[in-house]
Design a protein around this motif. Structure first.
Motif, PDB file in Angstrom:
ATOM      1  N   ALA A 484      29.565 -58.226  35.592  1.00 40.01           N
ATOM      2  CA  ALA A 484      29.438 -58.734  36.956  1.00 40.01           C
ATOM      3  C   ALA A 484      30.784 -58.758  37.671  1.00 40.01           C
ATOM      4  CB  ALA A 484      28.830 -60.138  36.929  1.00 40.01           C
ATOM      5  N   ILE A 485      31.829 -59.222  36.982  1.00 38.48           N
ATOM      6  CA  ILE A 485      33.162 -59.257  37.607  1.00 38.48           C
ATOM      7  C   ILE A 485      33.657 -57.850  37.882  1.00 38.48           C
ATOM      8  CG2 ILE A 485      35.569 -59.905  37.175  1.00 38.48           C
ATOM      9  CD1 ILE A 485      34.493 -62.361  35.682  1.00 38.48           C
ATOM     10  N   HIS A 486      33.378 -56.930  36.973  1.00 36.02           N
ATOM     11  CA  HIS A 486      33.742 -55.517  37.184  1.00 36.02           C
ATOM     12  C   HIS A 486      33.106 -54.987  38.475  1.00 36.02           C
ATOM     13  CE1 HIS A 486      34.007 -51.212  35.286  1.00 36.02           C
ATOM     14  NE2 HIS A 486      34.674 -51.334  36.415  1.00 36.02           N
ATOM     15  N   ASN A 496      42.432 -55.478  49.647  1.00 39.36           N
ATOM     16  CA  ASN A 496      42.356 -56.600  48.708  1.00 39.36           C
ATOM     17  C   ASN A 496      42.292 -56.108  47.277  1.00 39.36           C
ATOM     18  OD1 ASN A 496      41.198 -57.509  51.388  1.00 39.36           O
ATOM     19  ND2 ASN A 496      41.324 -59.486  50.349  1.00 39.36           N
ATOM     20  N   ARG A 497      41.493 -55.047  47.043  1.00 34.55           N
ATOM     21  CA  ARG A 497      41.401 -54.505  45.686  1.00 34.55           C
ATOM     22  C   ARG A 497      42.733 -53.894  45.250  1.00 34.55           C
ATOM     23  NH1 ARG A 497      37.304 -51.632  46.406  1.00 34.55           N
ATOM     24  NH2 ARG A 497      38.177 -49.527  46.521  1.00 34.55           N
ATOM     25  N   GLU A 498      43.407 -53.243  46.186  1.00 31.39           N
ATOM     26  CA  GLU A 498      44.711 -52.665  45.860  1.00 31.39           C
ATOM     27  C   GLU A 498      45.713 -53.753  45.498  1.00 31.39           C
ATOM     28  OE1 GLU A 498      48.246 -49.995  47.977  1.00 31.39           O
ATOM     29  OE2 GLU A 498      46.338 -50.350  49.022  1.00 31.39           O
ATOM     30  N   MET A 499      45.726 -54.850  46.270  1.00 33.26           N
ATOM     31  CA  MET A 499      46.630 -55.954  45.973  1.00 33.26           C
ATOM     32  C   MET A 499      46.272 -56.609  44.642  1.00 33.26           C
ATOM     33  SD  MET A 499      49.154 -57.952  46.653  1.00 33.26           S
ATOM     34  CE  MET A 499      49.603 -57.720  48.385  1.00 33.26           C
ATOM     35  N   LEU A 500      44.967 -56.789  44.376  1.00 28.81           N
ATOM     36  CA  LEU A 500      44.540 -57.398  43.122  1.00 28.81           C
ATOM     37  C   LEU A 500      44.954 -56.540  41.930  1.00 28.81           C
ATOM     38  CD1 LEU A 500      42.964 -59.738  41.811  1.00 28.81           C
ATOM     39  CD2 LEU A 500      40.910 -58.327  41.976  1.00 28.81           C
ATOM     40  N   GLU A 501      44.788 -55.235  42.037  1.00 32.72           N
ATOM     41  CA  GLU A 501      45.183 -54.345  40.946  1.00 32.72           C
ATOM     42  C   GLU A 501      46.685 -54.427  40.707  1.00 32.72           C
ATOM     43  OE1 GLU A 501      44.848 -49.630  39.617  1.00 32.72           O
ATOM     44  OE2 GLU A 501      44.145 -50.291  41.589  1.00 32.72           O
ATOM     45  N   LEU A 502      47.449 -54.443  41.794  1.00 35.65           N
ATOM     46  CA  LEU A 502      48.901 -54.537  41.671  1.00 35.65           C
ATOM     47  C   LEU A 502      49.304 -55.816  40.932  1.00 35.65           C
ATOM     48  CD1 LEU A 502      51.699 -53.394  42.557  1.00 35.65           C
ATOM     49  CD2 LEU A 502      51.458 -54.744  44.644  1.00 35.65           C
ATOM     50  N   LEU A 503      48.670 -56.934  41.287  1.00 34.26           N
ATOM     51  CA  LEU A 503      49.015 -58.220  40.676  1.00 34.26           C
ATOM     52  C   LEU A 503      48.553 -58.307  39.225  1.00 34.26           C
ATOM     53  CD1 LEU A 503      48.099 -60.532  43.685  1.00 34.26           C
ATOM     54  CD2 LEU A 503      50.384 -60.213  42.748  1.00 34.26           C
ATOM     55  N   ILE A 504      47.326 -57.881  38.940  1.00 36.88           N
ATOM     56  CA  ILE A 504      46.800 -57.995  37.574  1.00 36.88           C
ATOM     57  C   ILE A 504      47.573 -57.094  36.624  1.00 36.88           C
ATOM     58  CG2 ILE A 504      44.756 -57.745  36.126  1.00 36.88           C
ATOM     59  CD1 ILE A 504      44.671 -60.110  38.035  1.00 36.88           C
ATOM     60  N   ILE A 563      38.294 -52.446  33.605  1.00 33.66           N
ATOM     61  CA  ILE A 563      37.869 -52.717  34.981  1.00 33.66           C
ATOM     62  C   ILE A 563      38.463 -51.718  35.951  1.00 33.66           C
ATOM     63  CG2 ILE A 563      38.060 -54.400  36.861  1.00 33.66           C
ATOM     64  CD1 ILE A 563      37.789 -56.605  34.782  1.00 33.66           C
ATOM     65  N   TYR A 564      39.730 -51.387  35.774  1.00 37.97           N
ATOM     66  CA  TYR A 564      40.386 -50.494  36.724  1.00 37.97           C
ATOM     67  C   TYR A 564      40.415 -49.044  36.267  1.00 37.97           C
ATOM     68  CZ  TYR A 564      41.741 -54.313  39.735  1.00 37.97           C
ATOM     69  OH  TYR A 564      41.710 -55.364  40.615  1.00 37.97           O
ATOM     70  N   SER A 565      39.656 -48.727  35.217  1.00 32.44           N
ATOM     71  CA  SER A 565      39.493 -47.316  34.856  1.00 32.44           C
ATOM     72  C   SER A 565      38.553 -46.613  35.823  1.00 32.44           C
ATOM     73  CB  SER A 565      38.953 -47.210  33.427  1.00 32.44           C
ATOM     74  OG  SER A 565      37.674 -47.822  33.331  1.00 32.44           O
ATOM     75  N   GLY A 566      37.800 -47.371  36.592  1.00 33.29           N
ATOM     76  CA  GLY A 566      36.878 -46.806  37.567  1.00 33.29           C
ATOM     77  C   GLY A 566      35.769 -47.780  37.866  1.00 33.29           C
ATOM     78  N   PRO A 567      35.055 -47.568  38.970  1.00 36.41           N
ATOM     79  CA  PRO A 567      33.960 -48.478  39.317  1.00 36.41           C
ATOM     80  C   PRO A 567      32.812 -48.360  38.328  1.00 36.41           C
ATOM     81  CG  PRO A 567      33.969 -46.593  40.780  1.00 36.41           C
ATOM     82  CD  PRO A 567      35.203 -46.473  39.948  1.00 36.41           C
TER      83      PRO A 567
END
Length: 697
Positions: A484-486, A496-504, A563-567
């Motif tokens: 679900a979070i994915h 927002n997704r770009e910023m979240l990826e950068l931070l995580i 999660i960030y390997s792809g949707p």
């Protein structure tokens, strides 16, 4: 000292030396008899004490079993479920221990008391009977011998012969009694070596066997104890994080109570007094009133209704509201309203002048007085300058501070933080600040980054998806949480997704150095949970969900690669949550049949409380270079039981207590096996994170 043996030939002679040696045997027999009495008395007292102790433990176990925790909120975290079930687990363990103790106590009397009593009655008692017969026959023989020796030689020969026969008969009886007595008293002295020691040995063996079984039960309980310690630590961290947010909300409520109105509630509500006209005069009745501005509905509920009165809740539709002039009524803070349901005006009295202003403003009174709530702090935007600021902060941290102990947990000076933010976001030259220089320390940079993210006009993970993310974290199914979070991450706006990826990605890098900086994914979840996610409304219920915000961030860190390997395959909607399970129980504690361990670890050590700092995050205390507060291995539950599963072992090096050489081999084996099976799943844990303090140190 030993006693010289009693020869059977001495029984015939009955010399003074023989009598003296026999007296020593008799004294030793009496000492032995007295000793057995004391052992029986003290043994009975010990058994009674054990029974009393066992009864007290059973009562204590029943008390634990009967208590049920109640929690705030609609959903419990895995840690809270563990804590809620903990007293039942304790009760089960105590029940198992006392079951073994009761079996031991039941056999104690047969093993210790009865054999000693039998030896005392049958052997020592029988020897005393032999002594009485020996003394009686001896007195009879020597008395007859004295009379015989006083016979006159002038008596008839037949009389003398008959007297000789009587003396010989008594001498033979005395000799037989002496032989039997000597044989018996020596037999008792020899048999006491084993007849007394054997029952004591059997009792001690039973006692030690019980202690060994207790150690086995303790070892079986150890993994659950360690997991519960972790749950308690995580829950303490959640509490600290939530408490800080609640204190902030309480402070804002004190300053402006109506600025934190719950969604879906009336526009204004509170107590009002209504002027009621009765046959005997006028009285003022207290009502609890709720007004909805859009529908113009006023609900009035009497609070001091007299018994037997038929008056109930009134639902009225407002037509107008007018402030009552001071000189027109002898009461203060009054205003009049007109409604569709009642003819004429209704006079209401507020609790204060400020309260009357609020009611009239909500009801669009003819003399409204508007008040302005506390001015909101200037908000920051998720724009190009913001991205540049975040990247510079990340580069500075990863370049010169990634191994700093407590990075992101330790708070910088508030003055320095404001100075950095003002310089970077200066409209004249935005972004013209070199964070790599020695002017800015790591604490200032990390605190500035958190401050920027917290003061965005909308959080990175958006208000729109907040409830869905929290619901996903509340699921009991670990696979559903991740899925679900994915899916929800890819429903975020692009920036927002770009910023979240950068931070995580940055937080993952920080956690990889957790041996040096002591920052685990659970700690990062606590710090960045309220930073990247926050509810749009400021309510206690929203604060209680902070722990689930922390879980979301922790899952993002631990499963960043996936999660960030792809949707996901279907990004239109998160996966359907599985049905909830009514209760999750751990496997009951059972006695292990394996051999005793050479190095038993006893149950009873408590979680060491962690220290803290200005940021509100408990800091693990360390002994040497090893943290004390650790994430221990967990006993894998049976399929129906679900316990929180910690992350991979290699991802939590800072949370592994000790080395393999320091642990029993069975614990190392169970730990390795568990983390191999747990590597595909994740659990919940978090710690607190606070706002920048207002001090200017």
């Amino acid at each position: 000292m030993g006693h010289p043996p009693l020869e059977f030939s001495d029984c015939y002679l009955d010399s003074p030396d023989f009598r003296e040696r026999l007296k020593c045997y008799e004294q030793e027999l009496e000492r032995t008899n007295k000793f057995i009495k004391e052992v029986i008395k003290d043994g009975n007292a010990l058994i009674a004490a054990i029974r009393g102790y066992s009864s007290a433990v059973q009562k204590f176990s029943q008390t634990l079993q009967s208590f049920q925790f109640d929690f705030i909120g609609d959903t419990l975290t895995d840690d809270e479920i563990n804590i809620a079930e903990s007293f039942k687990e304790f009760a089960e363990l105590l029940h198992e221990v006392e079951l073994e103790r009761s079996m031991m106590v039941q056999n104690a009397s047969d093993l210790l008391i009865k054999p000693l009593e039998n030896f005392r009655k049958e052997q020592i008692g029988f020897t005393k009977e032999r002594k009485k017969k020996f003394e009686k026959d001896g007195e009879k023989f020597y008395s007859m011998l004295d009379r015989h020796l006083h016979l006159s030689s002038k008596k008839k020969e037949s009389q003398l012969q008959e007297a000789d026969l009587q003396v010989d008969k008594e001498r033979h009886n005395f000799f037989e009694s002496s032989l039997e007595y000597v044989y018996q008293i020596q037999e008792v002295q020899e048999s006491k070596k084993f007849s007394i020691v054997e029952p004591v040995l059997a009792f001690l063996h039973s006692l030690f066997t019980y202690n060994n079984l207790t150690v086995e039960l303790t070892q079986d309980f150890l993994p659950y104890k360690q997991q519960l310690q972790l749950s308690l630590q995580n829950t303490r961290n959640h509490f600290s994080s939530t408490r800080e947010e609640l204190e902030d909300l309480k402070k804002r409520m004190k300053e402006a109570p109506l600025t934190c109105k719950l969604p879906g509630q009336p526009t204004i509500e509170g107590y009002l007094y209504t002027q009621e006209k009765w046959a005997l005069g006028i009285s003022w009745v207290k009502y609890y009133c709720q007004y909805e501005k859009e529908a113009k509905t006023l609900r009035m509920t009497p609070t001091d209704q007299k018994p037997g009165a038929k008056q109930g809740t009134l639902d009225l539709t407002l037509k107008s509201c007018v402030r009552r002039k001071t000189d027109s009524i002898d009461k203060r803070f009054c205003f009049d309203i007109e409604t569709n349901e009642r003819s004429g005006t209704i006079t209401l009295q507020a609790l204060s002048e400020a309260n009357r202003r609020l009611w009239m403003e909500a009801m669009d009174g003819k003399e409204p007085i508007y008040h302005s709530p506390i001015t909101k702090q200037e908000e920051m935007e998720l724009n190009e300058v913001g991205f540049k600021f975040v990247r510079k902060c990340i580069n500075a941290v990863e370049t010169k501070g990634i191994t700093t102990e407590g990075v992101y947990r330790t708070v910088g000076s508030n003055i320095q933080v404001q100075k950095l933010l003002n310089a970077f976001f200066d409209p004249k030259c935005p972004g013209d600040v070199d964070l790599q220089s020695g002017d800015w320390d790591i604490k200032t940079i990390t605190s500035s980054l958190k401050f920027y993210l917290r003061n965005l006009s909308e959080p990175v993970m958006t208000y729109k998806l907040h409830k869905e993310l929290v619901l996903a974290a509340k699921s009991e199914n670990l696979d559903y949480r991740l899925g679900a979070i994915h899916a929800l991450v890819y429903k975020l706006p692009d920036k927002n997704r770009e910023m979240l990826e950068l931070l995580i990605q940055h937080l993952v890098n920080v956690c990889e150095h957790s041996r040096e900086n002591l920052m685990s994914p659970s700690n990062m979840g606590v710090i960045f949970g309220p930073t990247l996610m926050r509810a749009q409304e400021d309510t206690v219920a929203a604060m209680m969900n902070i722990k689930f915000q922390n879980i979301v961030v922790e899952i993002l860190i631990e499963h960043f690669g996936k999660i960030y390997s792809g949707p996901p395959e279907d990004t239109t909607a998160p996966p359907v949550p599985p049905p909830r399970v009514a209760a999750r129980r751990h496997k009951p504690i059972t006695i292990s049949k394996r051999p005793l361990r050479e190095r038993p670890v006893f149950f009873g050590a408590s979680v060491e409380e962690s220290g803290g700092d200005c940021d509100g995050v408990p800091k693990p205390r360390s002994h040497g270079d090893k943290p004390v507060i650790t994430r221990p291995p967990v006993r894998p539950p049976d399929p129906p039981c679900r316990t929180p599963v910690p992350p991979k072992l290699e991802q939590r090096p800072d949370l592994i207590a000790g080395t393999a050489e320091e642990m029993p081999s069975s614990v190392v084996a169970s730990r390795t096996k568990f983390f191999e099976t747990a590597s595909r799943r994740t659990g919940s844990s978090s710690s607190p994170q606070g706002r920048i303090p207002s001090d200017d140190s």
